[in-house]
Design a protein around this motif. Structure first.
Motif, PDB file in Angstrom:
ATOM      1  N   PHE A  92      18.131 -11.812   4.814  1.00 22.35           N
ATOM      2  CA  PHE A  92      18.254 -10.787   3.784  1.00 22.35           C
ATOM      3  C   PHE A  92      17.514  -9.513   4.150  1.00 22.35           C
ATOM      4  O   PHE A  92      16.521  -9.540   4.862  1.00 22.35           O
ATOM      5  N   LEU A  93      18.027  -8.424   3.580  1.00 21.09           N
ATOM      6  CA  LEU A  93      17.259  -7.179   3.597  1.00 21.09           C
ATOM      7  C   LEU A  93      17.009  -6.773   2.159  1.00 21.09           C
ATOM      8  O   LEU A  93      17.907  -6.864   1.315  1.00 21.09           O
ATOM      9  N   GLN A  94      15.831  -6.323   1.915  1.00 18.45           N
ATOM     10  CA  GLN A  94      15.430  -6.007   0.547  1.00 18.45           C
ATOM     11  C   GLN A  94      14.651  -4.706   0.564  1.00 18.45           C
ATOM     12  O   GLN A  94      13.688  -4.569   1.320  1.00 18.45           O
ATOM     13  N   ARG A  95      15.059  -3.778  -0.278  1.00 16.53           N
ATOM     14  CA  ARG A  95      14.298  -2.542  -0.345  1.00 16.53           C
ATOM     15  C   ARG A  95      12.938  -2.837  -0.988  1.00 16.53           C
ATOM     16  O   ARG A  95      12.832  -3.616  -1.930  1.00 16.53           O
ATOM     17  N   SER A  96      11.908  -2.226  -0.465  1.00 19.04           N
ATOM     18  CA  SER A  96      10.574  -2.438  -1.013  1.00 19.04           C
ATOM     19  C   SER A  96      10.558  -2.051  -2.487  1.00 19.04           C
ATOM     20  O   SER A  96      11.157  -1.059  -2.888  1.00 19.04           O
ATOM     21  N   ALA A  97       9.855  -2.856  -3.281  1.00 19.62           N
ATOM     22  CA  ALA A  97       9.815  -2.605  -4.720  1.00 19.62           C
ATOM     23  C   ALA A  97       8.771  -1.551  -5.082  1.00 19.62           C
ATOM     24  O   ALA A  97       8.544  -1.278  -6.248  1.00 19.62           O
ATOM     25  N   THR A  98       8.126  -0.994  -4.064  1.00 17.47           N
ATOM     26  CA  THR A  98       7.125   0.042  -4.326  1.00 17.47           C
ATOM     27  C   THR A  98       7.716   1.400  -3.980  1.00 17.47           C
ATOM     28  O   THR A  98       8.183   1.614  -2.866  1.00 17.47           O
ATOM     29  N   LEU A  99       7.694   2.300  -4.948  1.00 17.96           N
ATOM     30  CA  LEU A  99       8.208   3.651  -4.712  1.00 17.96           C
ATOM     31  C   LEU A  99       7.257   4.374  -3.766  1.00 17.96           C
ATOM     32  O   LEU A  99       6.055   4.397  -3.994  1.00 17.96           O
ATOM     33  N   PRO A 100       7.780   4.934  -2.675  1.00 26.23           N
ATOM     34  CA  PRO A 100       6.863   5.583  -1.729  1.00 26.23           C
ATOM     35  C   PRO A 100       6.211   6.836  -2.317  1.00 26.23           C
ATOM     36  O   PRO A 100       6.686   7.399  -3.296  1.00 26.23           O
ATOM     37  N   ILE A 101       5.131   7.243  -1.706  1.00 25.79           N
ATOM     38  CA  ILE A 101       4.410   8.418  -2.161  1.00 25.79           C
ATOM     39  C   ILE A 101       4.307   9.394  -0.986  1.00 25.79           C
ATOM     40  O   ILE A 101       3.352   9.374  -0.214  1.00 25.79           O
ATOM     41  N   PRO A 102       5.337  10.234  -0.829  1.00 20.72           N
ATOM     42  CA  PRO A 102       5.362  11.105   0.356  1.00 20.72           C
ATOM     43  C   PRO A 102       4.203  12.101   0.377  1.00 20.72           C
ATOM     44  O   PRO A 102       3.777  12.531   1.440  1.00 20.72           O
ATOM     45  N   GLY A 103       3.696  12.456  -0.796  1.00 19.03           N
ATOM     46  CA  GLY A 103       2.616  13.452  -0.829  1.00 19.03           C
ATOM     47  C   GLY A 103       1.247  12.830  -1.010  1.00 19.03           C
ATOM     48  O   GLY A 103       0.392  13.391  -1.696  1.00 19.03           O
ATOM     49  N   LEU A 104       1.051  11.650  -0.418  1.00 20.42           N
ATOM     50  CA  LEU A 104      -0.229  10.931  -0.571  1.00 20.42           C
ATOM     51  C   LEU A 104      -1.425  11.836  -0.279  1.00 20.42           C
ATOM     52  O   LEU A 104      -1.489  12.500   0.744  1.00 20.42           O
ATOM     53  N   LYS A 105      -2.366  11.851  -1.215  1.00 17.88           N
ATOM     54  CA  LYS A 105      -3.584  12.648  -1.036  1.00 17.88           C
ATOM     55  C   LYS A 105      -4.758  11.712  -0.777  1.00 17.88           C
ATOM     56  O   LYS A 105      -4.745  10.559  -1.206  1.00 17.88           O
ATOM     57  N   PRO A 106      -5.779  12.197  -0.125  1.00 18.54           N
ATOM     58  CA  PRO A 106      -6.939  11.334   0.081  1.00 18.54           C
ATOM     59  C   PRO A 106      -7.710  11.146  -1.221  1.00 18.54           C
ATOM     60  O   PRO A 106      -7.753  12.040  -2.061  1.00 18.54           O
ATOM     61  N   GLU A 107      -8.323   9.960  -1.354  1.00 16.39           N
ATOM     62  CA  GLU A 107      -9.227   9.742  -2.482  1.00 16.39           C
ATOM     63  C   GLU A 107     -10.518  10.503  -2.192  1.00 16.39           C
ATOM     64  O   GLU A 107     -10.940  10.601  -1.041  1.00 16.39           O
ATOM     65  N   ILE A 108     -11.127  11.031  -3.235  1.00 17.02           N
ATOM     66  CA  ILE A 108     -12.384  11.750  -3.031  1.00 17.02           C
ATOM     67  C   ILE A 108     -13.436  11.202  -3.987  1.00 17.02           C
ATOM     68  O   ILE A 108     -13.194  11.097  -5.190  1.00 17.02           O
ATOM     69  N   VAL A 109     -14.575  10.814  -3.450  1.00 17.66           N
ATOM     70  CA  VAL A 109     -15.716  10.447  -4.286  1.00 17.66           C
ATOM     71  C   VAL A 109     -16.692  11.610  -4.239  1.00 17.66           C
ATOM     72  O   VAL A 109     -17.139  12.009  -3.160  1.00 17.66           O
ATOM     73  N   LYS A 110     -16.988  12.178  -5.409  1.00 18.72           N
ATOM     74  CA  LYS A 110     -17.959  13.274  -5.472  1.00 18.72           C
ATOM     75  C   LYS A 110     -19.192  12.740  -6.160  1.00 18.72           C
ATOM     76  O   LYS A 110     -19.081  12.108  -7.213  1.00 18.72           O
ATOM     77  N   SER A 111     -20.345  12.994  -5.573  1.00 17.74           N
ATOM     78  CA  SER A 111     -21.531  12.422  -6.205  1.00 17.74           C
ATOM     79  C   SER A 111     -22.717  13.351  -6.140  1.00 17.74           C
ATOM     80  O   SER A 111     -22.837  14.172  -5.224  1.00 17.74           O
ATOM     81  N   ILE A 112     -23.556  13.234  -7.142  1.00 20.05           N
ATOM     82  CA  ILE A 112     -24.846  13.912  -7.091  1.00 20.05           C
ATOM     83  C   ILE A 112     -25.926  12.856  -7.255  1.00 20.05           C
ATOM     84  O   ILE A 112     -25.695  11.784  -7.824  1.00 20.05           O
TER      85      ILE A 112
END
Lengths: 1036, 525
Positions: free
Chosen positions: A679-699
């Motif tokens: 079988f071939l199955q399309r992934s059930a996760t919608l891709p995210i072409p504009g993926l941004k990095p996660e940012i942790v900001k801390s003081i």
């Protein structure tokens, strides 16, 4: 006129020669004030020259110095730097050094292996002495040994026995879908600490090993914990959760040093379920063949047991305890170190053997370590190391709810003797074993645990090579360039053998599966490092560098799906072999710069900037993040009252980015085997072409102060971090054709306070007593999730006991569960039959995170004796006992012995608020409350507060006489050690059930089902262990 | 000299750094490749379509793990094919576990729709490949709408934050449109081999697909026979005119299963878990009729007899000896492992999708309604029985005839609750319309085993079939199991969470509260 000697010295220095006209040899020993034992690896230089040496493992040193009075400069990681004057006449001296986690002048290892004076840091760090990890060991995972020793570190042990992955979270959970585990850095390079499979739901599974569990504590020279993002900024993407910096040992100059360490440990299971021993196997108060313990009162009456034999129906109070064995473990290591001024070598071999408390479960590990450091020329030095680890884990126990040894033995009927349960199989004339019919509480889910021990095998073998080669070239006195190449390759081979007849896991003829997983991490860096004195007061230190990282995960999984020759565990006999492959590669290239300005050695300004190019992101793949911090050592700037010996304040701001996850940018179609051609199955996760990095900001801001000649001191830190652009998988309406999508959203805030304090009530040459306290709080708030999603489940989603979730406005790890329904007035509702009415959907019952963490260490040294006692604890939070929920259905827990004969009125009201007078019995009640596999967790929720005696070590340095035949022996220390010695306090059940009251927590909230974000439920986890042992350390 | 050499070296080193920094900045050209999964397919072309169709077929009939929580714990119990015998499952006592029943909903949208959608996008609407995808679409969606009523349908497969629910009458109208379109394409391509061996049902045999599509059309026509009799008659007569399933076992629709890749028959996987047994209803009928299919459908219990279990027993009642799994009949050898007396290849047993016999019973009922079904009600009824017997390997004409002419009636099953016979109707064709309708319903119910989804839908639609009242209801919405039964599944919690506004609007389409007792559009009982 130039003094000829000066000229000569200058000339000699210039040419790289090291001969002096008039030399003398100074030898001696460096000892710790605290433990009165030699301090290894202390760097000693003669002030004003570049002559120097390091101490050996016993603290001994010998160096050549000019005649006359000289000053020696001593520095060592974990100790206060010191200058010591040696008179012309002194040739054999003992120098003591003050050990201290917060002390002035202490040198600590920071990001990328850069050593800096603690006082110049603009952020809080905390060191852990390696002796605290080697004297008392947690045989399962070296990380567990940090429990209670680091402020704001929440460590939960994986419950898969020896080698199982642990979870260490610094300053609260920050990530929803990614790991929250701190980054482990060894010798400047991030260690591959991935876990080979973890549990993400209460069904259970196999808790794999993590990377750090294969590290041997004997090789560790120092451990420094960088809790905040600022400290970690140079590590970039992986460091948002804080960093544990481990530096390993290297060779020392001069004569040969040998260290032998031998330890022996015995582990016993504690905190087993509180069970009732009045009613035996059966249902409805009758003796039956069912596996439940709702049977008759056990009075020794005669009955036909499940084996068809006449037996006495009597309590078997030890039939759970008997199943576990005392795990005996040994660790043996030998380390050899030596060398010349130009080349030093460190060689070590370790052998660890750890027996799990589940019979047949063992871990065996060989570690070979070789390190060579060379001063090839005056300006050029190299450092190279190779570590090879071979680790074998046999019969790793499955853990959790489904057919795992722990839950299976807990489910044993209260009247079945161990000797009967042990008769788990019969062997037919073909030699094939068949499980003996066993009265299980659920015959399709649980079985005789003794069968599991002998007839299922989950084995794992790991080969790991870690090596680096680094070189440093001093271009000028003030500028150097260094480079490093590091490889960390782990090859894990897993084998899973399940004999025919095993419930749930066996296919016809038995089953066999193999996994081959290779993790390869490459790291190359180059760094230019300079420092200049701009004026007398203003100094500058700067670095610029580049890092290239490449990580590959390459796995092949094969499964037999049944064996054509019964129980022949090889793919050759596979019925329908199935192979699947997984491959992931991540490449990150970075450039970074760091600037440290210091004014009068009292005010420090730090700034850093890093830019990453990350293959996980869309073109142009790039993002950057800065950090900045300021520290002022007030006590060096103004004069303070005499009782105040040190005062420092610091503040910093940092951002750390994280590239997210690989392979999310485009749609994929996955192949799977099956009928026809597959079988071939399309992934059930919608891709995210504009993926941004996660940012942790801390003081972060800290104040550090010491009083009374540094006898009392503390460091207090406040921090706040906000994790934004979180990579979240959110559920989509499935009708879109996708079940979920990744989005960048959210704002998760952690803020808290940490206090690390220490005091020396007594500090004499012969007698020191140190008290060290760490205390921390963390408050988490989900400030924002996304405009579309207000609630997201953690880990594996819906829980059959409780579900850990994040909800906007709530905090990370809220636990949702079914509850005993109440009316508007808060009165419990019951049905007309007198049974508790249950809510129809899960709602919040608590949160799995503790409100505060505590650790208190008392260390006493008296002459040759030492004693260290660690008490730690966690206060607040909720944990659900899935185990108790499961067992209550079957009449096993102690609490179910009440009201067996009925007459129990819950005192509840009906929907109209009228009291219901119907009385019920225990079996009716617990069947509703428990539901066995799908239950009402509120009845089994506990306050997770827990304080315990975590560690106790009593050591004795055996005095050696020079006339002793063992004249080469320089030190012998014998320690008696214990871990997890006793609980001082454990929380109560949350619900006060009328007629029963509340119950004390019987389990250990630190034992976690797995090391994923799916936390807050104890369910079929292995019991915690108490370990007692002896440790002998001999140095030559 | 040394100093000069050193300076040169220094400059060199600095140059190296600069070079490596530059290199870092420019070496991202491989990143797209690094970030691509080499173990999956990135783009779909004609060569990939058959694999997508196979996948859609696999998931269209509940696949391995979904079968239990999509069908077995709900429809199969509501149809009283089987009864739950596990102490820990409440669904036989009419409790709806929302987290389980989602298995009848979610995989349709995530595992079937994307595959069919790719085919609709790539294939010519006049091609038989397109027609097959259309038929499969109707097959899966009529099961979904018959569980819930309004469902996301016309916008299914469109990415977005919300997908609206559509009214069931419009969905049914679209079913008929799609089937009519598919039938006309198939009739024009009778010799084509769409998807070839990748078609797991008929290996691309268009003539069989045509019969299948017509039988589906006929089934749906009868479904709306009470709510829209005129449309029902038109559709039914068109379906019969174009030819429905005719000859068992060749025409029977089954989806291939395989041990490879654990692509097992879902019912077989479940049988190993030992959590359900023959229902007392089945026992009453099969034993009473001395039905030759009984040993095919079920295995004898420990006492060597066929024993059934009443639906809806409490967990405490389940622990009584008479109700223990060993003392009741397990599912037949076709689906059971050798350990239970089943057969060695039970895991790869093809999964039943539609029986030829059903076509005859549908036609028989249509004939009773006065439609032109190409035969008399009695002859079609008797052919249905014959075809069902053939499907299960009973080919002896004398045995079949004896059965058809039998006047035996269902018996009391001798169960825990001392239940009476579930009904008193014999096999032999009766004289009155009501009895004939019940006979057709009962024989169709027997013939469609183990397709509980269709059997439950048909029970709700016709309400002619007699079943036992469920022994206990733990669902507060059903207080009297004699007069009340489950008529639909409430909207999913996960849908309320992820598609909330659409679910709220859907409640308005229901014509009643979002409860198990609210009848669907076609349910006029």
């Amino acid at each position: 006129m130039l003094n000829p000697k000066t000229l000569l010295v200058s000339f000699s220095l210039l040419c790289g020669a090291i001969a002096f006209a008039q030399d003398r040899t100074i030898s001696g020993k460096v000892v710790s004030t605290k433990e009165n034992v030699g301090v290894a690896g202390v760097s000693i230089t003669v002030k004003g020259t570049n002559t120097g040496t390091s101490t050996g493992p016993d603290g001994a040193f010998s160096l050549t110095a000019p005649a006359g009075r000289v000053t020696l400069q001593l520095s060592s990681v974990g100790y206060v730097t010191k200058e010591h004057v040696v008179e012309a006449s002194q040739n054999n001296i003992v120098i003591d050094m003050v050990e201290g986690s917060q002390e002035l002048g202490e040198v600590v290892v920071t990001a990328l292996g850069i050593q800096r004076q603690a006082k110049s840091l603009v952020y809080a760090t905390q060191s852990v002495k390696p002796s605290e990890l080697t004297e008392i060991r947690d045989p399962n995972n070296v990380l567990n040994g940090l429990q209670g020793k680091v402020a704001n570190a929440l460590i939960t042990q994986g419950s898969g026995g020896p080698g199982s992955g642990a979870r260490i979270v610094l300053r609260g959970n920050k990530s929803l879908q990614q790991s929250n585990n701190a980054l482990i850095v060894v010798d400047g390079v991030p260690l591959n600490n991935s876990t080979g499979g973890t549990l993400t739901s209460d069904f259970g599974g196999i808790q794999g090993s993590d990377g750090v569990s294969s590290i041997n504590p004997d090789d560790i020279e120092s451990v420094n914990v960088l809790r905040g993002a600022s400290a970690a900024a140079l590590y970039g993407s992986q460091a948002g959760n804080g960093v544990i910096v481990i530096t390993t040992k290297k060779g020392v100059k001069d004569r040969l040093h040998v260290t032998i360490n031998s330890g022996f440990n015995s582990e016993t299971a504690i905190a087993l379920p509180d069970v009732q021993n009045q009613y035996g196997q059966g249902t409805g108060g009758q003796i039956t063949t069912a596996g439940d313990s709702w049977g008759a009162k056990m009075t020794g009456q005669s009955y036909t047991n499940f084996l068809g034999n006449q037996a006495n129906y009597s309590p078997q109070s030890d039939n759970i305890k008997d199943f576990f064995r005392t795990g005996l473990s040994t660790n043996n290591s030998i380390g050899i170190s030596g060398g010349t001024d130009k080349a030093q070598t460190y060689l070590a071999y370790h052998y660890d053997f750890v027996q799990g408390i589940i019979p047949t479960n063992d871990l065996e590990r060989h570690t070979i370590n070789a390190r060579i450091t060379n001063q090839i020329s005056k300006r050029f030095s190299t450092d190279a190391k190779v570590t090879y680890i071979n680790q074998k884990i046999e019969n790793r126990p499955r853990t959790g709810e489904e057919n795992a040894p722990t839950i299976d033995i807990y489910n044993i009927a209260r009247s079945i003797p161990t000797s009967d349960a042990e008769q788990a199989e019969t062997v037919d004339n073909l030699g094939v074993p068949t499980p003996t019919a066993f009265p299980s509480t659920l015959s399709s889910i649980y079985q005789n645990p003794y069968w599991l021990l002998d007839r299922t095998h989950i084995n794992e073998q790991r080969d790991r090579v870690i090596g680096f080669l680094s070189a440093k070239f001093n271009i000028t006195d003030w500028l150097s360039i260094s480079g490093r190449a590091n490889l960390d390759k782990t090859m894990d081979n897993g084998q899973n053998e399940v004999s025919k007849g095993t419930i749930l896991w066996a296919a016809s003829g038995g089953n066999y599966s193999i996994s081959d997983v290779a993790n390869t991490e490459k790291w190359f860096d180059v760094m230019l490092d300079g420092n200049n004195k701009i004026t007398n007061d203003l100094k500058i230190n700067y670095r610029a560098g580049a890092i290239y990282q490449d990580r590959k995960y390459d796995a092949t999984f094969s499964s037999a799906n049944g064996l054509n020759i019964t129980n022949k565990f090889s793919m050759n006999f596979a019925k329908t072999p199935n192979v699947s492959s997984e491959f992931t590669q991540v490449q990150v290239q970075s450039v970074f710069g760091q600037l440290n300005l210091s004014w009068k050695d009292a005010i420090y300004l730090d700034a850093s900037l890093r830019n990453d190019w990350d293959s996980r992101l869309a073109d142009p793949h790039t993002y950057s993040y800065p950090s900045i911090g300021l520290a002022a050592v007030v006590s060096d700037l103004i004069s303070l009252p005499s009782f105040m010996s040190y005062l420092k304040g610091s503040i910093n701001y940092a951002e750390v980015g994280n590239g997210g996850q690989a392979k999310l940018l485009t749609t994929t179609y996955n192949y799977s085997q099956g009928a026809g051609s597959g079988f071939l199955q399309r992934s059930a996760t919608l891709p995210i072409p504009g993926l941004k990095p996660e940012i942790v900001k801390s003081i972060e801001g800290s104040i550090e102060a010491r009083f009374l000649d540094s006898r009392v001191g503390f460091m207090a830190t406040y921090y706040k971090s906000n994790s934004r652009n979180q990579l979240l998988t959110i559920a989509l309406p499935v009708a879109t054709g996708y079940s979920n999508q990744y989005i960048n959203a959210g704002n998760i805030q952690n803020q808290g306070f940490e206090l690390v304090a220490s005091a020396f009530p007594v500090r004499n040459t012969d007698f020191t007593w140190e008290v060290a306290l760490n205390f921390s709080t963390n408050t988490n708030k989900i400030v924002e999730l996304s405009p579309d999603v207000k609630t997201a489940a953690l880990g594996g989603g819906f829980g059959r006991s409780a579900t850990p979730v994040v909800t906007e406005g709530g905090s990370y790890g809220d636990l949702w569960a079914l509850q005993w329904a109440t009316d508007d007035k808060g009165q419990h509702l019951v049905t007309a039959a007198g049974l508790p009415a249950i809510t129809s959907s899960q709602a919040k019952i608590g949160n799995f995170n503790p409100k505060s963490l505590w650790g208190l260490t008392n260390t006493v040294n008296y002459k040759n004796f030492s004693l260290r006692l660690l008490i730690d604890g966690r206060a607040g939070g909720t944990i659900v006992s899935g185990t108790e929920m499961n067992l209550a259905f079957s009449g096993i827990p102690e609490v179910t012995q009440n009201f067996r004969e009925g007459g129990w009125n819950l005192g509840g009201v009906d929907a109209n608020g009228a009291p219901v007078s119907t009385a019920i019995n225990a079996e009716q009640f617990w069947k509703i409350a428990s539901g066995k596999r799908y239950g009402v967790a509120e009845f089994f929720a506990y306050d997770a507060t827990c304080f315990r005696v975590r560690e106790l070590a009593i050591g004795y340095n055996i005095p050696l006489k020079s006339s002793n035949i063992l004249k080469y022996v320089t030190g012998v220390k014998l320690s008696f050690v214990g871990r997890n010695l006793g609980f001082l306090y454990r929380g109560d059940s949350r619900l006060d059930i009328p007629g029963l009251g509340t119950r004390k927590m019987w389990f250990d909230p630190d034992m976690s089902l797995g090391n994923s974000n799916w936390q807050g439920v104890e369910y079929g986890t292995l019991p915690p262990t108490r370990s007692l042992g002896i440790n002998l350390r001999i140095t030559f | 000299m040394k100093l000069i050499r050193m300076l040169v070296n220094t400059n060199l080193q600095i140059a190296v750094i600069c070079a490596s920094v530059l290199c870092v900045c420019s070496c991202t050209k491989d990143y797209a490749e690094i970030n691509t999964d080499r173990n999956s397919v990135a783009t779909i072309g004609p060569a990939e379509l058959p694999f997508l169709f196979s996948r859609a077929q696999k998931e269209a009939t509940p696949s391995i793990w979904n079968y239990q929580i999509a069908q077995n714990l709900f429809a199969d119990q509501y149809a009283q094919y089987i009864a739950n015998s596990a102490t820990y499952f409440p669904s036989d006592r009419l409790v709806i576990r929302m987290d389980w029943v989602g298995a009848a909903f979610n995989p349709i949208y995530t595992d079937v729709v994307p595959q069919l959608q790719s085919i609709f996008e790539a294939a010519d609407p006049a091609s038989p490949e397109y027609a097959l995808a259309n038929v499969l679409w109707v097959l899966v969606f009529h099961r979904v709408t018959d569980y819930w009523g309004p469902i996301p349908y016309f916008q299914a497969g469109v990415p977005g934050k919300s997908v609206p629910y559509d009214p069931q009458d419009q969905i049914y109208a679209d079913f008929f449109t799609r089937l009519a379109a598919a039938v006309s394409v198939l009739k024009a391509n009778l010799t084509a081999k769409p998807y070839g061996d990748w078609d797991l049902m008929y290996k691309g045999d268009v003539t069989k697909w045509l019969k299948f599509a017509n039988t589906l059309r006929l089934r749906l026509a009868l479904r709306i026979s009470k709510v829209d009799p005129a449309k029902a008659k038109t559709e039914a007569e068109a379906a019969v005119a174009d030819g429905t399933l005719a000859e068992s076992p060749g025409d029977d629709a089954l989806v291939l299963r395989s041990e490879t890749g654990q692509d097992y028959n879902g019912l077989s996987v479940m049988s190993d878990w030992n959590e359900f047994r023959m229902s007392a209803t089945m026992e009453s009928v099969l034993k009473g009729y001395q039905d030759p299919r009984m040993p095919v459908y079920f295995l004898p219990a420990a006492n060597g007899q066929y024993e059934g279990h009443r639906n809806g027993l409490t967990s405490i009642q389940q622990t009584e000896a008479i109700n223990l799994p060993a003392n009741n009949s397990h599912v037949g050898a076709r689906w059971a492992s050798p350990a239970f007396g089943g057969n060695a290849s039970y895991l790869s047993t093809s999964q039943n999708v539609m029986a030829t016999a059903e076509a005859y019973f549908l036609r028989a009922e249509g004939a009773l309604l006065g439609w032109n079904m190409g035969g008399t009600a009695q002859s079609l009824y008797e052919s249905g029985i014959t075809q069902s017997m053939k499907q299960w390997g009973i080919t002896d004409a004398a045995t079949i005839n004896a059965y058809i002419n039998s006047t035996k009636t269902p018996i009391a099953p001798n169960d825990y609750l001392n239940s009476p016979a579930v009904t008193d109707i014999p096999v032999k064709w009766a004289a009155t319309l009501d009895d004939q309708l019940e006979q057709v319903a009962l024989q169709k119910w027997l013939a469609m085993y183990p397709d509980g989804m269709e059997a439950w839908a048909d029970y709700r639609r016709s309400h002619v079939l007699k079943l036992y009242p469920v022994a206990n209801s733990d669902n507060p919405d059903i207080t009297n199991t004699t007069t009340q039964w489950i008529r639909r599944i409430p909207f999913l919690e996960s849908e309320k969470l992820n598609n909330g506004p659409a679910v709220e609007a859907a409640v308005g389409l229901l014509g009643g509260p979002d409860k198990i007792t609210t009848p669907l559009w076609w349910d006029k009982n």
